[in-house]
Design a protein around this motif. Structure first.
Motif, PDB file in Angstrom:
ATOM      1  N   THR A 137      10.638  -2.166   5.734  1.00  0.00           N
ATOM      2  CA  THR A 137      10.198  -0.975   5.009  1.00  0.00           C
ATOM      3  C   THR A 137       9.183  -0.257   5.884  1.00  0.00           C
ATOM      4  O   THR A 137       8.859  -0.725   6.977  1.00  0.00           O
ATOM      5  N   ALA A 141       0.832  -1.209   0.000  1.00  0.00           N
ATOM      6  CA  ALA A 141       0.000   0.000   0.000  1.00  0.00           C
ATOM      7  C   ALA A 141       0.862   1.253   0.000  1.00  0.00           C
ATOM      8  O   ALA A 141       2.026   1.232   0.412  1.00  0.00           O
ATOM      9  N   ASP A 142       0.284   2.366  -0.506  1.00  0.00           N
ATOM     10  CA  ASP A 142       0.980   3.652  -0.455  1.00  0.00           C
ATOM     11  C   ASP A 142       0.884   4.261   0.936  1.00  0.00           C
ATOM     12  O   ASP A 142       1.812   4.934   1.393  1.00  0.00           O
ATOM     13  N   GLU A 143      -0.260   4.080   1.598  1.00  0.00           N
ATOM     14  CA  GLU A 143      -0.455   4.518   2.964  1.00  0.00           C
ATOM     15  C   GLU A 143      -1.526   3.654   3.608  1.00  0.00           C
ATOM     16  O   GLU A 143      -2.293   2.994   2.902  1.00  0.00           O
ATOM     17  N   ARG A 192       5.514   2.580   5.814  1.00  0.00           N
ATOM     18  CA  ARG A 192       4.477   3.277   5.063  1.00  0.00           C
ATOM     19  C   ARG A 192       3.813   4.323   5.956  1.00  0.00           C
ATOM     20  O   ARG A 192       3.652   4.097   7.163  1.00  0.00           O
TER      21      ARG A 192
END
Length: 237
Positions: free
Chosen positions: A156, A88-90, A158
């Motif tokens: 990572t 997801a992007d956010e 987000r």
């Protein structure tokens, strides 16, 4: 602490390099020493005289301190790279409802309700929580600068919307607002070296350029000789 030294504390995640560079240009005769201090200890460190000023994470106990809020950080969730959140992007807090989320003891985010499910332990530090995330034991929400500071190749992060955010501020003991502190305030606030609100005196060579020059032998010292024609319809008398 020498009056010819400026000690600047900063909490993890803050990168003071840009302000330090400006200081070196404007106040070259006073060395600036950086001191890294844990977010939970920085207020006591300032009160104890460990530094002239420091970058802190709000909220802090402001009693006896002068505080200038500077900027707000994005809150992110740190996850293993193979976690579904990575696609997801956010995300929202609701997206994390079924995940175990670590709440380290040094967390500076003000939660009204903790996100996700309680993890099996409360790590002492954010760095320890990061290691547990890498082991697949849960997730972690932190200010973005801390996610960058503790970056690992197997993790990572987000952005998470609708969450508390961390704000960085400059703080110093209110009763110790020295000239050097005023100099640093001017730098952080982006004042130019010639700003009327700045305190740093002009370098010696700049002052020399501003001093009126002695007239050459035989030259007129009357202001009207040079400026009398600068006004419309009026002559110097």
């Amino acid at each position: 602490m020498s009056d010819r030294e400026f000690r600047l504390a900063y909490v993890p995640g803050v990168t003071p390099a840009k302000w330090v560079d400006v200081w070196a240009e404007r106040v070259p005769d006073v060395p600036l020493t950086l001191v890294s201090v844990a977010a939970a200890d920085v207020v006591r460190f300032l009160h104890d005289g460990g530094a002239d000023a420091g970058f802190v994470r709000l909220p802090v106990d402001r009693e006896g301190l002068s505080v200038i809020p500077l900027y707000v950080e994005t809150t992110v969730v740190v996850v293993p790279k193979d976690h579904m959140v990575a696609a997801a992007d956010e995300v929202t807090v609701a997206d994390l409802a079924d995940d175990e989320v670590f709440h380290p003891m040094d967390d500076t985010l003000e939660w009204t309700a903790l996100p996700g499910l309680p993890a099996f332990t409360r790590p002492d530090t954010t760095a320890e929580a990061i290691r547990l995330v890498a082991a697949g034991a849960g997730l972690l929400l932190v200010p973005q600068s801390l996610a960058r500071l503790y970056h690992r190749k197997d993790l990572t992060y987000r952005p998470v919307v609708e969450t508390p955010q961390s704000q960085i501020a400059l703080a110093w003991p209110a009763e110790a607002t020295t000239d050097l502190v005023e100099d640093f305030i001017g730098i952080v606030r982006g004042r130019t070296v010639n700003s009327s609100r700045g305190r740093t005196p002009a370098p010696a060579q700049e002052k020399a350029r501003k001093q009126p020059r002695s007239p050459a032998p035989g030259a007129s010292t009357r202001r009207g000789a040079q400026t009398g024609r600068g006004r419309k319809g009026r002559r110097s008398r």
